[in-house]
Design a protein around this motif. Structure first.
Motif, PDB file in Angstrom:
ATOM      1  N   MET A  59    -124.618 -52.506 -10.918  1.00 38.95           N
ATOM      2  CA  MET A  59    -124.014 -51.782  -9.829  1.00 38.95           C
ATOM      3  C   MET A  59    -125.019 -50.732  -9.337  1.00 38.95           C
ATOM      4  SD  MET A  59    -120.644 -49.271  -9.859  1.00 38.95           S
ATOM      5  CE  MET A  59    -119.645 -50.515 -10.578  1.00 38.95           C
ATOM      6  N   SER A  60    -125.180 -50.666  -8.036  1.00 39.19           N
ATOM      7  CA  SER A  60    -126.124 -49.699  -7.487  1.00 39.19           C
ATOM      8  C   SER A  60    -125.514 -48.299  -7.482  1.00 39.19           C
ATOM      9  CB  SER A  60    -126.509 -50.092  -6.059  1.00 39.19           C
ATOM     10  OG  SER A  60    -125.447 -49.830  -5.165  1.00 39.19           O
ATOM     11  N   ARG A  61    -126.373 -47.338  -7.286  1.00 39.39           N
ATOM     12  CA  ARG A  61    -125.925 -45.942  -7.256  1.00 39.39           C
ATOM     13  C   ARG A  61    -124.930 -45.707  -6.126  1.00 39.39           C
ATOM     14  NH1 ARG A  61    -129.874 -40.673  -6.691  1.00 39.39           N
ATOM     15  NH2 ARG A  61    -128.197 -39.155  -6.677  1.00 39.39           N
ATOM     16  N   SER A  62    -125.206 -46.263  -4.960  1.00 43.18           N
ATOM     17  CA  SER A  62    -124.301 -46.067  -3.827  1.00 43.18           C
ATOM     18  C   SER A  62    -122.951 -46.747  -4.062  1.00 43.18           C
ATOM     19  CB  SER A  62    -124.934 -46.558  -2.524  1.00 43.18           C
ATOM     20  OG  SER A  62    -125.144 -47.947  -2.563  1.00 43.18           O
ATOM     21  N   GLU A  63    -122.960 -47.902  -4.707  1.00 42.87           N
ATOM     22  CA  GLU A  63    -121.702 -48.573  -5.031  1.00 42.87           C
ATOM     23  C   GLU A  63    -120.885 -47.740  -6.025  1.00 42.87           C
ATOM     24  OE1 GLU A  63    -122.812 -53.297  -4.605  1.00 42.87           O
ATOM     25  OE2 GLU A  63    -123.309 -52.235  -6.450  1.00 42.87           O
ATOM     26  N   PHE A  64    -121.572 -47.211  -7.034  1.00 45.27           N
ATOM     27  CA  PHE A  64    -120.899 -46.367  -8.013  1.00 45.27           C
ATOM     28  C   PHE A  64    -120.273 -45.164  -7.315  1.00 45.27           C
ATOM     29  CE2 PHE A  64    -120.610 -42.911 -11.030  1.00 45.27           C
ATOM     30  CZ  PHE A  64    -120.022 -43.525 -12.131  1.00 45.27           C
ATOM     31  N   HIS A  65    -121.043 -44.530  -6.442  1.00 46.32           N
ATOM     32  CA  HIS A  65    -120.550 -43.355  -5.726  1.00 46.32           C
ATOM     33  C   HIS A  65    -119.328 -43.713  -4.874  1.00 46.32           C
ATOM     34  CE1 HIS A  65    -120.684 -39.423  -3.843  1.00 46.32           C
ATOM     35  NE2 HIS A  65    -120.472 -40.036  -2.710  1.00 46.32           N
ATOM     36  N   GLN A  66    -119.400 -44.802  -4.158  1.00 44.52           N
ATOM     37  CA  GLN A  66    -118.283 -45.210  -3.309  1.00 44.52           C
ATOM     38  C   GLN A  66    -117.031 -45.483  -4.138  1.00 44.52           C
ATOM     39  OE1 GLN A  66    -119.827 -48.552  -1.174  1.00 44.52           O
ATOM     40  NE2 GLN A  66    -120.787 -47.289   0.410  1.00 44.52           N
ATOM     41  N   GLN A  67    -117.193 -46.102  -5.273  1.00 42.72           N
ATOM     42  CA  GLN A  67    -116.051 -46.455  -6.117  1.00 42.72           C
ATOM     43  C   GLN A  67    -115.404 -45.242  -6.778  1.00 42.72           C
ATOM     44  OE1 GLN A  67    -117.045 -49.470  -8.963  1.00 42.72           O
ATOM     45  NE2 GLN A  67    -117.310 -51.048  -7.415  1.00 42.72           N
ATOM     46  N   HIS A  68    -116.187 -44.191  -7.020  1.00 43.41           N
ATOM     47  CA  HIS A  68    -115.683 -43.065  -7.809  1.00 43.41           C
ATOM     48  C   HIS A  68    -115.602 -41.739  -7.051  1.00 43.41           C
ATOM     49  CE1 HIS A  68    -115.736 -45.544 -11.379  1.00 43.41           C
ATOM     50  NE2 HIS A  68    -116.951 -45.930 -11.055  1.00 43.41           N
ATOM     51  N   ALA A  69    -115.936 -41.727  -5.770  1.00 41.74           N
ATOM     52  CA  ALA A  69    -115.967 -40.475  -5.003  1.00 41.74           C
ATOM     53  C   ALA A  69    -114.596 -39.803  -4.950  1.00 41.74           C
ATOM     54  CB  ALA A  69    -116.496 -40.726  -3.594  1.00 41.74           C
ATOM     55  N   GLU A  70    -113.575 -40.557  -4.684  1.00 43.68           N
ATOM     56  CA  GLU A  70    -112.227 -39.978  -4.578  1.00 43.68           C
ATOM     57  C   GLU A  70    -111.769 -39.410  -5.918  1.00 43.68           C
ATOM     58  OE1 GLU A  70    -107.864 -41.692  -3.576  1.00 43.68           O
ATOM     59  OE2 GLU A  70    -109.476 -42.292  -2.208  1.00 43.68           O
ATOM     60  N   ARG A  71    -112.021 -40.133  -6.979  1.00 42.69           N
ATOM     61  CA  ARG A  71    -111.640 -39.677  -8.319  1.00 42.69           C
ATOM     62  C   ARG A  71    -112.415 -38.420  -8.717  1.00 42.69           C
ATOM     63  NH1 ARG A  71    -113.580 -42.947 -12.928  1.00 42.69           N
ATOM     64  NH2 ARG A  71    -113.479 -41.417 -14.569  1.00 42.69           N
ATOM     65  N   ALA A  72    -113.699 -38.361  -8.351  1.00 48.73           N
ATOM     66  CA  ALA A  72    -114.524 -37.192  -8.678  1.00 48.73           C
ATOM     67  C   ALA A  72    -114.010 -35.956  -7.945  1.00 48.73           C
ATOM     68  CB  ALA A  72    -115.983 -37.450  -8.328  1.00 48.73           C
ATOM     69  N   THR A  73    -113.648 -36.109  -6.691  1.00 48.45           N
ATOM     70  CA  THR A  73    -113.117 -34.980  -5.919  1.00 48.45           C
ATOM     71  C   THR A  73    -111.787 -34.517  -6.497  1.00 48.45           C
ATOM     72  OG1 THR A  73    -114.251 -35.743  -3.929  1.00 48.45           O
ATOM     73  CG2 THR A  73    -112.427 -34.205  -3.615  1.00 48.45           C
ATOM     74  N   ALA A  74    -110.933 -35.452  -6.879  1.00 46.69           N
ATOM     75  CA  ALA A  74    -109.646 -35.103  -7.481  1.00 46.69           C
ATOM     76  C   ALA A  74    -109.855 -34.353  -8.795  1.00 46.69           C
ATOM     77  CB  ALA A  74    -108.810 -36.358  -7.709  1.00 46.69           C
ATOM     78  N   GLU A  75    -110.808 -34.782  -9.583  1.00 48.27           N
ATOM     79  CA  GLU A  75    -111.102 -34.120 -10.857  1.00 48.27           C
ATOM     80  C   GLU A  75    -111.631 -32.708 -10.611  1.00 48.27           C
ATOM     81  OE1 GLU A  75    -111.401 -33.632 -15.006  1.00 48.27           O
ATOM     82  OE2 GLU A  75    -110.247 -34.994 -13.755  1.00 48.27           O
ATOM     83  N   ALA A  76    -112.498 -32.550  -9.625  1.00 46.44           N
ATOM     84  CA  ALA A  76    -113.023 -31.220  -9.290  1.00 46.44           C
ATOM     85  C   ALA A  76    -111.894 -30.294  -8.842  1.00 46.44           C
ATOM     86  CB  ALA A  76    -114.084 -31.332  -8.197  1.00 46.44           C
ATOM     87  N   ARG A  77    -110.975 -30.802  -8.061  1.00 49.98           N
ATOM     88  CA  ARG A  77    -109.823 -29.988  -7.635  1.00 49.98           C
ATOM     89  C   ARG A  77    -108.965 -29.590  -8.833  1.00 49.98           C
ATOM     90  NH1 ARG A  77    -109.237 -33.527  -2.582  1.00 49.98           N
ATOM     91  NH2 ARG A  77    -110.179 -32.188  -1.003  1.00 49.98           N
TER      92      ARG A  77
END
Length: 62
Positions: A1-19
């Motif tokens: 999996m490329s870095r951009s694919e990883f980011h796209q797949q997990h961006a929403e979850r990362a933002t939710a975790e930060a909140r």
């Protein structure tokens, strides 16, 4: 999996975790920094933890 694919797949979850982490700042007061450091350390994989750290910094500045 490329870095951009990883980011796209997990961006929403990362933002939710930060909140979620930011929501505890008022509750924990001065203990928050140590607590959030522990929470970030436990996140896996490290690439996801880095995404959460970036989102946390972005949300903290807003």
């Amino acid at each position: 999996m490329s870095r951009s694919e990883f980011h796209q797949q997990h961006a929403e979850r990362a933002t939710a975790e930060a909140r979620r982490l930011l929501e505890h700042r008022e509750i924990l007061g001065p203990r928050w920094l140590a607590w959030v450091a522990t929470e970030l350390y436990q996140l896996k994989p490290p690439e996801f933890a880095a995404m959460v750290r970036r989102d946390l910094a972005r949300l903290n500045e807003a």
